[in-house]
Design an enzyme around this catalytic site. Structure first.
Site, PDB file in Angstrom:
ATOM      1  N   LEU A   1     -97.694   3.821  43.296  1.00  0.00           N
ATOM      2  CA  LEU A   1     -99.072   4.326  43.368  1.00  0.00           C
ATOM      3  C   LEU A   1     -99.362   5.041  44.681  1.00  0.00           C
ATOM      4  CD1 LEU A   1    -100.969   1.191  41.958  1.00  0.00           C
ATOM      5  CD2 LEU A   1    -100.375   3.280  40.724  1.00  0.00           C
ATOM      6  N   GLY A   2     -98.566   4.735  45.689  1.00  0.00           N
ATOM      7  CA  GLY A   2     -98.827   5.358  46.981  1.00  0.00           C
ATOM      8  C   GLY A   2     -97.722   5.041  47.960  1.00  0.00           C
TER       9      GLY A   2
ATOM     10  N   GLY B   1     -97.222   5.469  52.268  1.00  0.00           N
ATOM     11  CA  GLY B   1     -97.657   5.976  53.565  1.00  0.00           C
ATOM     12  C   GLY B   1     -96.627   5.579  54.608  1.00  0.00           C
TER      13      GLY B   1
ATOM     14  N   ASP C   1    -111.173   3.759  57.801  1.00  0.00           N
ATOM     15  CA  ASP C   1    -110.420   4.755  57.029  1.00  0.00           C
ATOM     16  C   ASP C   1    -111.100   4.976  55.679  1.00  0.00           C
ATOM     17  OD1 ASP C   1    -108.418   6.611  56.616  1.00  0.00           O
ATOM     18  OD2 ASP C   1    -106.902   5.141  56.029  1.00  0.00           O
TER      19      ASP C   1
HETATM   20  P1  ADP Z   1    -101.817   3.370  51.394  1.00  0.00           P
HETATM   21  O1  ADP Z   1    -102.932   4.380  51.494  1.00  0.00           O
HETATM   22  O2  ADP Z   1    -101.508   2.713  52.687  1.00  0.00           O
HETATM   23  O3  ADP Z   1    -100.625   3.925  50.701  1.00  0.00           O
HETATM   24  P2  ADP Z   1    -103.593   1.886  49.599  1.00  0.00           P
HETATM   25  O4  ADP Z   1    -103.949   0.461  49.796  1.00  0.00           O
HETATM   26  O5  ADP Z   1    -104.652   2.892  49.849  1.00  0.00           O
HETATM   27  O6  ADP Z   1    -102.279   2.169  50.460  1.00  0.00           O
HETATM   28  O7  ADP Z   1    -103.067   2.042  48.094  1.00  0.00           O
HETATM   29  C1  ADP Z   1    -102.441   3.251  47.654  1.00  0.00           C
HETATM   30  C2  ADP Z   1    -102.957   3.632  46.281  1.00  0.00           C
HETATM   31  O8  ADP Z   1    -102.683   2.585  45.347  1.00  0.00           O
HETATM   32  C3  ADP Z   1    -104.460   3.827  46.198  1.00  0.00           C
HETATM   33  O9  ADP Z   1    -104.854   5.123  46.555  1.00  0.00           O
HETATM   34  C4  ADP Z   1    -104.747   3.521  44.738  1.00  0.00           C
HETATM   35  O10 ADP Z   1    -104.471   4.655  43.947  1.00  0.00           O
HETATM   36  C5  ADP Z   1    -103.726   2.451  44.415  1.00  0.00           C
HETATM   37  N1  ADP Z   1    -104.289   1.088  44.533  1.00  0.00           N
HETATM   38  C6  ADP Z   1    -104.339   0.307  45.629  1.00  0.00           C
HETATM   39  N2  ADP Z   1    -104.910  -0.887  45.379  1.00  0.00           N
HETATM   40  C7  ADP Z   1    -105.230  -0.892  44.067  1.00  0.00           C
HETATM   41  C8  ADP Z   1    -105.837  -1.858  43.163  1.00  0.00           C
HETATM   42  N3  ADP Z   1    -106.231  -3.062  43.581  1.00  0.00           N
HETATM   43  N4  ADP Z   1    -105.982  -1.506  41.864  1.00  0.00           N
HETATM   44  C9  ADP Z   1    -105.585  -0.287  41.424  1.00  0.00           C
HETATM   45  N5  ADP Z   1    -105.017   0.649  42.208  1.00  0.00           N
HETATM   46  C10 ADP Z   1    -104.825   0.372  43.517  1.00  0.00           C
END
Ligand code: ADP
Ligand code: MG
Length: 353
Positions: free
Chosen positions: A28-29, A31, A168
């Site tokens: 999903l992501g 970083g 953020d």
């Molecule tokens: P980072 O920005 O450090 O990669 P995030 O915590 O923002 O990590 O999560 C990355 C992505 O994962 C988010 O933009 C979202 O799309 C997805 N995501 C994160 N947490 C959830 C959740 N609880 N339920 C659904 N999707 C999530």
């Protein structure tokens, strides 16, 4: 004592997990500080909903993120994605990692939803249940944007009242929770808890420049370096009042409001260009408006029209969020009481003018 018992009972009944309990799904992501996957848990017994989870494998900063999520789930659970569990995982190949688990809240972030040509109509039934009987147009768009703003400020007020500054806030870190039909905040990786001095000033480099307020540091640089935890607990309400670090998040939220009103600012390049212009006008939105409005394209004019509805109450709120001086920005709590969110309040504003 009651709080202690509650925490203890909660701890026993909350599921715990280890590394082998998950099957990795879609990424999903990713970083600099971690990778996020949708995962399904193989732990039994559990319902389908209980198995649908999100896993973040984080670097050393994961420790702070676990701490923040634990605190949020006790103090203001509805503000953020539902945190399930966090643990330390030592890995001989990759070094150590922190694993964080949340419930899967839904498919879309506010960023995804704002990318759609349909925005804000694509959000309408998601948050309001059914389509309103208003014709498509500014009034109806305003109503949807208003609801999103109220939910964002509500979540933010929860965090700020707990003593946490997110640092953020951006559409990518706002998830739509399909269960509660509300927007929730995610990604507490850069957050600071000022009541106990956790993550006090460091990691400014984590901040996303597109949404960051002009002040470089959320606490004045004259503030002595982070006191040790017990001292900070006693002092920090004073430091909070002195520095109003929560107003950093308010500025970012104001930029999101702006992006919702002006489709042209939803792209990266649009937002970056806007930031450059605003800086040129010393972060004075009124001056910016004066300069761009006379020669504005239809799209920009429409955004001003939307904010000018009901006697300019939306514009009034926006300009009280996006201000150069943190001290002059409205708090999340005060913003929620702003006449923009209150039909009765419209009358109040007409008296004020
Ligand atoms: P980072 O920005 O450090 O990669 P995030 O915590 O923002 O990590 O999560 C990355 C992505 O994962 C988010 O933009 C979202 O799309 C997805 N995501 C994160 N947490 C959830 C959740 N609880 N339920 C659904 N999707 C999530
Ligand atoms: Mg994120």
């Amino acid at each position: 004592f009651d709080m202690f018992v509650l925490a203890f009972v909660e701890r026993i009944f909350r599921p715990t997990y280890r590394k082998d309990d998950f099957v990795l799904g879609k990424k999903l992501g990713e970083g600099a500080f971690g990778v996020v996957y949708r995962v399904s848990s193989t732990k039994k017994p559990s319902s389908k909903k209980e198995r649908d989870l999100v896993l973040k494998k984080a670097t050393e900063y994961g420790a702070v993120e676990i701490w923040m999520n634990e605190r949020v789930r006790r103090a203001c659970a509805s503000s953020c994605a539902d945190f399930v569990y966090g643990f330390f995982e030592s890995n001989s190949k990759k070094g150590s990692e922190y694993w964080l688990i949340w419930r899967f809240e839904g498919e879309s972030t506010l960023a995804d939803l704002m990318q759609s040509k349909e925005f804000p109509y694509n959000v309408e039934t998601m948050i309001l249940g059914e389509v309103q009987d208003l014709p498509k147009g500014l009034e109806r768009e305003n109503k949807i944007i208003q609801t999103i703003m109220r939910q964002l400020l509500f979540a933010l007020d929860g965090l700020h009242s707990t003593g946490i500054v997110h640092r953020d806030i951006k559409p990518q870190n706002i998830i739509f929770s399909e269960g509660s039909r509300t927007f929730k905040i995610i990604d507490l990786g850069a957050a600071a808890d000022l009541r106990v001095g956790i993550n006090y000033i460091p990691k400014e480099f984590l901040l996303d420049p597109r949404y960051a307020a002009p002040e470089q540091y959320i606490m004045s640089t004259q503030t002595p370096s982070a006191p040790s935890a017990p001292v900070a607990t006693a002092l920090s309400p004073v430091l909070w009042q002195m520095n109003l670090p929560d107003r950093f998040d308010i500025y970012s939220t104001g930029l999101i409001f702006l992006q919702m009103a002006f489709p042209g600012l939803r792209t990266d390049s649009g937002l970056i260009q806007f930031n450059r212009q605003l800086k040129r006008y010393d972060y004075d939105l009124v001056a910016w408006r004066k300069s761009v409005e006379p020669r504005a394209a239809a799209d920009l004019r429409r955004g001003f029209e939307l904010l000018d509805l009901d006697g300019g109450i939306g514009w009034e709120l926006l300009t009280s969020m996006v201000r150069y001086k943190a001290r002059q920005r409205i708090s999340a709590k005060a913003a929620l009481a702003h006449p923009y969110f209150d039909r009765e309040g419209l009358l109040a504003l007409s008296f004020m003018q």
